[in-house]
Motif scaffolding. Structure first.
Motif, PDB file in Angstrom:
ATOM      1  N   PRO A 180       0.831  -1.200   0.000  1.00  0.00           N
ATOM      2  CA  PRO A 180       0.000   0.000   0.000  1.00  0.00           C
ATOM      3  C   PRO A 180       0.873   1.261   0.000  1.00  0.00           C
ATOM      4  CG  PRO A 180      -0.062  -1.063   2.157  1.00  0.00           C
ATOM      5  CD  PRO A 180       0.746  -1.954   1.251  1.00  0.00           C
ATOM      6  N   HIS A 181       0.384   2.299  -0.672  1.00  0.00           N
ATOM      7  CA  HIS A 181       1.093   3.575  -0.697  1.00  0.00           C
ATOM      8  C   HIS A 181       0.435   4.514   0.306  1.00  0.00           C
ATOM      9  CE1 HIS A 181       2.740   1.797  -4.234  1.00  0.00           C
ATOM     10  NE2 HIS A 181       3.528   2.843  -4.465  1.00  0.00           N
ATOM     11  N   VAL A 182       1.214   4.969   1.264  1.00  0.00           N
ATOM     12  CA  VAL A 182       0.673   5.820   2.333  1.00  0.00           C
ATOM     13  C   VAL A 182       1.453   7.128   2.405  1.00  0.00           C
ATOM     14  CG1 VAL A 182       0.341   6.028   4.842  1.00  0.00           C
ATOM     15  CG2 VAL A 182      -0.149   3.842   3.699  1.00  0.00           C
ATOM     16  N   LEU A 183       0.706   8.223   2.409  1.00  0.00           N
ATOM     17  CA  LEU A 183       1.315   9.549   2.596  1.00  0.00           C
ATOM     18  C   LEU A 183       0.934  10.060   3.983  1.00  0.00           C
ATOM     19  CD1 LEU A 183       2.559  12.319   1.649  1.00  0.00           C
ATOM     20  CD2 LEU A 183       0.312  12.823   0.633  1.00  0.00           C
ATOM     21  N   VAL A 184       1.935  10.454   4.744  1.00  0.00           N
ATOM     22  CA  VAL A 184       1.686  11.083   6.039  1.00  0.00           C
ATOM     23  C   VAL A 184       2.006  12.567   5.880  1.00  0.00           C
ATOM     24  CG1 VAL A 184       2.270  11.143   8.488  1.00  0.00           C
ATOM     25  CG2 VAL A 184       2.338   8.959   7.251  1.00  0.00           C
ATOM     26  N   ILE A 185       1.032  13.408   6.221  1.00  0.00           N
ATOM     27  CA  ILE A 185       1.252  14.850   6.167  1.00  0.00           C
ATOM     28  C   ILE A 185       1.212  15.340   7.606  1.00  0.00           C
ATOM     29  CG2 ILE A 185       0.433  17.059   5.257  1.00  0.00           C
ATOM     30  CD1 ILE A 185      -1.105  15.475   3.109  1.00  0.00           C
ATOM     31  N   GLY A 186       2.322  15.899   8.099  1.00  0.00           N
ATOM     32  CA  GLY A 186       2.272  16.317   9.495  1.00  0.00           C
ATOM     33  C   GLY A 186       3.571  16.820  10.062  1.00  0.00           C
ATOM     34  N   SER A 187       3.650  16.721  11.375  1.00  0.00           N
ATOM     35  CA  SER A 187       4.735  17.346  12.127  1.00  0.00           C
ATOM     36  C   SER A 187       5.939  16.431  12.292  1.00  0.00           C
ATOM     37  CB  SER A 187       4.222  17.688  13.523  1.00  0.00           C
ATOM     38  OG  SER A 187       3.760  16.494  14.140  1.00  0.00           O
ATOM     39  N   ALA A 188       7.107  17.064  12.375  1.00  0.00           N
ATOM     40  CA  ALA A 188       8.331  16.368  12.767  1.00  0.00           C
ATOM     41  C   ALA A 188       8.977  17.218  13.854  1.00  0.00           C
ATOM     42  CB  ALA A 188       9.256  16.221  11.570  1.00  0.00           C
ATOM     43  N   ASN A 189       9.061  16.685  15.050  1.00  0.00           N
ATOM     44  CA  ASN A 189       9.670  17.421  16.164  1.00  0.00           C
ATOM     45  C   ASN A 189      10.866  16.658  16.689  1.00  0.00           C
ATOM     46  OD1 ASN A 189       7.659  19.404  16.209  1.00  0.00           O
ATOM     47  ND2 ASN A 189       6.388  18.206  17.602  1.00  0.00           N
ATOM     48  N   ILE A 190      11.711  17.378  17.390  1.00  0.00           N
ATOM     49  CA  ILE A 190      12.738  16.710  18.169  1.00  0.00           C
ATOM     50  C   ILE A 190      12.341  16.829  19.636  1.00  0.00           C
ATOM     51  CG2 ILE A 190      15.162  16.709  18.872  1.00  0.00           C
ATOM     52  CD1 ILE A 190      14.839  15.741  16.027  1.00  0.00           C
ATOM     53  N   ASP A 191      12.259  15.695  20.308  1.00  0.00           N
ATOM     54  CA  ASP A 191      11.917  15.691  21.733  1.00  0.00           C
ATOM     55  C   ASP A 191      13.209  15.790  22.543  1.00  0.00           C
ATOM     56  OD1 ASP A 191       9.380  15.235  20.834  1.00  0.00           O
ATOM     57  OD2 ASP A 191       9.283  13.135  21.453  1.00  0.00           O
ATOM     58  N   LEU A 192      13.260  16.800  23.400  1.00  0.00           N
ATOM     59  CA  LEU A 192      14.415  16.979  24.284  1.00  0.00           C
ATOM     60  C   LEU A 192      13.950  16.572  25.677  1.00  0.00           C
ATOM     61  CD1 LEU A 192      15.350  20.442  22.776  1.00  0.00           C
ATOM     62  CD2 LEU A 192      16.486  18.264  22.340  1.00  0.00           C
ATOM     63  N   VAL A 193      14.349  15.408  26.085  1.00  0.00           N
ATOM     64  CA  VAL A 193      13.769  14.802  27.284  1.00  0.00           C
ATOM     65  C   VAL A 193      14.764  14.830  28.441  1.00  0.00           C
ATOM     66  CG1 VAL A 193      12.607  12.748  28.195  1.00  0.00           C
ATOM     67  CG2 VAL A 193      12.535  13.218  25.733  1.00  0.00           C
ATOM     68  N   THR A 194      14.396  15.514  29.494  1.00  0.00           N
ATOM     69  CA  THR A 194      15.233  15.549  30.694  1.00  0.00           C
ATOM     70  C   THR A 194      14.484  14.861  31.839  1.00  0.00           C
ATOM     71  OG1 THR A 194      16.093  17.694  30.009  1.00  0.00           O
ATOM     72  CG2 THR A 194      16.570  17.017  32.266  1.00  0.00           C
ATOM     73  N   ARG A 195      15.115  13.876  32.436  1.00  0.00           N
ATOM     74  CA  ARG A 195      14.534  13.260  33.635  1.00  0.00           C
ATOM     75  C   ARG A 195      14.938  14.106  34.834  1.00  0.00           C
ATOM     76  NH1 ARG A 195      15.302   8.629  36.043  1.00  0.00           N
ATOM     77  NH2 ARG A 195      17.408   8.378  35.195  1.00  0.00           N
ATOM     78  N   VAL A 196      13.976  14.451  35.663  1.00  0.00           N
ATOM     79  CA  VAL A 196      14.229  15.307  36.829  1.00  0.00           C
ATOM     80  C   VAL A 196      13.578  14.673  38.061  1.00  0.00           C
ATOM     81  CG1 VAL A 196      14.442  17.533  35.621  1.00  0.00           C
ATOM     82  CG2 VAL A 196      12.177  16.655  36.163  1.00  0.00           C
ATOM     83  N   PRO A 197      14.097  14.987  39.258  1.00  0.00           N
ATOM     84  CA  PRO A 197      13.438  14.457  40.455  1.00  0.00           C
ATOM     85  C   PRO A 197      12.023  15.026  40.584  1.00  0.00           C
ATOM     86  CG  PRO A 197      15.491  15.625  41.022  1.00  0.00           C
ATOM     87  CD  PRO A 197      15.296  15.775  39.559  1.00  0.00           C
ATOM     88  N   ARG A 198      11.888  16.328  40.259  1.00  0.00           N
ATOM     89  CA  ARG A 198      10.588  17.007  40.262  1.00  0.00           C
ATOM     90  C   ARG A 198      10.711  18.208  39.337  1.00  0.00           C
ATOM     91  NH1 ARG A 198      11.402  21.602  42.932  1.00  0.00           N
ATOM     92  NH2 ARG A 198      13.267  21.675  44.231  1.00  0.00           N
ATOM     93  N   CYS A 199       9.573  18.781  38.906  1.00  0.00           N
ATOM     94  CA  CYS A 199       9.642  19.943  38.019  1.00  0.00           C
ATOM     95  C   CYS A 199      10.033  21.180  38.822  1.00  0.00           C
ATOM     96  CB  CYS A 199       8.303  20.154  37.320  1.00  0.00           C
ATOM     97  SG  CYS A 199       7.975  18.858  36.120  1.00  0.00           S
ATOM     98  N   PRO A 200      10.932  22.042  38.273  1.00  0.00           N
ATOM     99  CA  PRO A 200      11.350  23.237  39.017  1.00  0.00           C
ATOM    100  C   PRO A 200      10.211  24.247  39.149  1.00  0.00           C
ATOM    101  CG  PRO A 200      12.245  23.269  36.794  1.00  0.00           C
ATOM    102  CD  PRO A 200      11.582  21.936  36.958  1.00  0.00           C
ATOM    103  N   LYS A 201      10.244  25.030  40.232  1.00  0.00           N
ATOM    104  CA  LYS A 201       9.281  26.128  40.406  1.00  0.00           C
ATOM    105  C   LYS A 201       9.763  27.289  39.549  1.00  0.00           C
ATOM    106  CE  LYS A 201       8.403  24.946  45.241  1.00  0.00           C
ATOM    107  NZ  LYS A 201       9.690  24.292  45.622  1.00  0.00           N
ATOM    108  N   PRO A 202       8.884  28.276  39.228  1.00  0.00           N
ATOM    109  CA  PRO A 202       9.341  29.441  38.461  1.00  0.00           C
ATOM    110  C   PRO A 202      10.551  30.090  39.142  1.00  0.00           C
ATOM    111  CG  PRO A 202       6.954  29.477  38.685  1.00  0.00           C
ATOM    112  CD  PRO A 202       7.444  28.341  39.532  1.00  0.00           C
TER     113      PRO A 202
END
Ligand SMILES: Nc1ncnc2c1ncn2[C@@H]1O[C@H](COP(=O)(O)OP(=O)(O)OP(=O)(O)O)[C@@H](O)[C@H]1O
Ligand SMILES: [Mg+2]
Length: 308
Positions: free
Chosen positions: A4-26
């Motif tokens: 089958p011929h399939v065309l995908v039209i859409g987004s390409a992102n780069i995910d920058l993933v950081t593992r943290v103990p918790r999310c920082p406050k402002p």
């Protein structure tokens, strides 16, 4: 049987993933535990899934003239995906998702679309001969809505099947719902489109019914571990999920959507949805988005072993 011929039209992102103990406050700085750079974006994920599931796959989108754009090209190219319709934006950077994965549970994500907005209705017009040759087109909502609508409309004119993956969640204009071949939201996306909170098969049926009322022709709702629900003007049915022990459900929906595009023409809606449920279930068994996309042989073997 030819591929089958399939065309995908859409987004390409780069995910920058950081593992943290918790999310920082402002205003706060904290020390991360680890960092990784991963190719993502719903469009790129679906293209990888379609290629691994055995389709002759084309990806149309837009990346930046930068190292992340080069990384996307290289990664998608390695899967054998045709990138002749992947543009490079002259000024905008490649789309990114900056993701904090907190040990204590909550994740925080910032998506910056940037170059993804560089694919336009004029590009769709240029793709007319390519669109005409496709068996299926999958498309999501991480690119300009006018481009989504132009693509759906062009495919409809040419009699080509389209599957609209309605993510990320938002209120979708009726002009898009009406012109899509198959409207396919997950539970949160269905709620954003219909205001029905989807927590049961009954709710899913009500949401699908409202989408039909908005002018959808066919609806396939993705329901996570509940499987999927199909509705058309003539019938509706629920297809239970395969029972698995998920490791990471990220991009299960992208595997599902790509699988649906590949299987739709080959048999009945029920068979196609079973195939898509199997691809989605398999995608939950491995970590990450693109690394977890299953190959055709894995899906066929899984369905054989599970006896449908
Ligand atoms: N826990 C699970 N067990 C079995 N199958 C699953 C599970 N989670 C997902 N699936 C399969 O994958 C399909 C798509 O998953 P889901 O409904 O989570 O999509 P989604 O929310 O769009 O995912 P994402 O956007 O993260 O890719 C489901 O319809 C189902 O077939
Ligand atoms: Mg999704």
């Amino acid at each position: 049987m030819s591929k089958p011929h399939v065309l995908v039209i859409g987004s390409a992102n780069i995910d920058l993933v950081t593992r943290v103990p918790r999310c920082p406050k402002p205003g706060e700085s904290i020390i991360g535990l680890s960092f990784s750079t991963v190719c993502g974006g719903k469009g790129a994920n679906q293209a990888v899934a379609a290629a691994r599931l055995g389709a002759e796959t084309y990806f149309a989108g837009c990346v930046g003239d930068d190292a992340f754009g080069a990384l996307q090209r290289e990664t998608l190219g390695r899967e054998g995906i045709d990138l002749s319709r992947l543009k490079t934006h002259p000024v905008e950077s490649t789309g990114t998702a900056v993701i904090l994965v907190a040990e204590e549970g909550q994740n925080s994500i910032v998506v910056t679309p940037s170059a993804n907005y560089g694919i336009t209705p004029a590009d769709i017009q240029d793709m007319t001969p390519l669109i005409a040759r496709m068996d299926a087109i999958t498309i999501q909502l991480e690119i300009p809505l006018e481009t989504v609508e132009a693509a759906l409309r062009k495919a409809r004119e040419l009699g080509v099947l389209t599957i609209l993956d309605a993510g990320p969640a938002q209120k979708v204009p009726q002009s898009i719902v009406e012109v899509a071949g198959i409207v396919s939201p997950n539970e949160t996306e269905a709620e954003a489109m219909t205001k029905v909170r989807v927590e049961s098969i009954e709710d899913a049926r009500e949401a699908a019914f409202r989408l039909m009322h908005q002018g959808a022709r066919e609806v396939v709702l993705k329901l996570g571990k509940m499987g999927a629900l199909y509705m058309s003007a003539n019938e509706w049915f629920h297809v239970p999920a395969y029972e698995v022990k998920p490791v990471d459900t990220v991009a299960a929906g992208d595997a599902f959507t790509a699988a649906l595009g590949i299987a739709w023409q080959a048999g009945s809606p029920l068979e196609a949805i079973r195939f898509a449920n199997a691809a989605g279930a398999l995608a939950t068994l491995k970590e990450g988005a693109q690394p977890s996309m299953p190959a055709r042989e894995e899906v066929d073997r899984f369905i054989y072993e599970r006896g449908r």
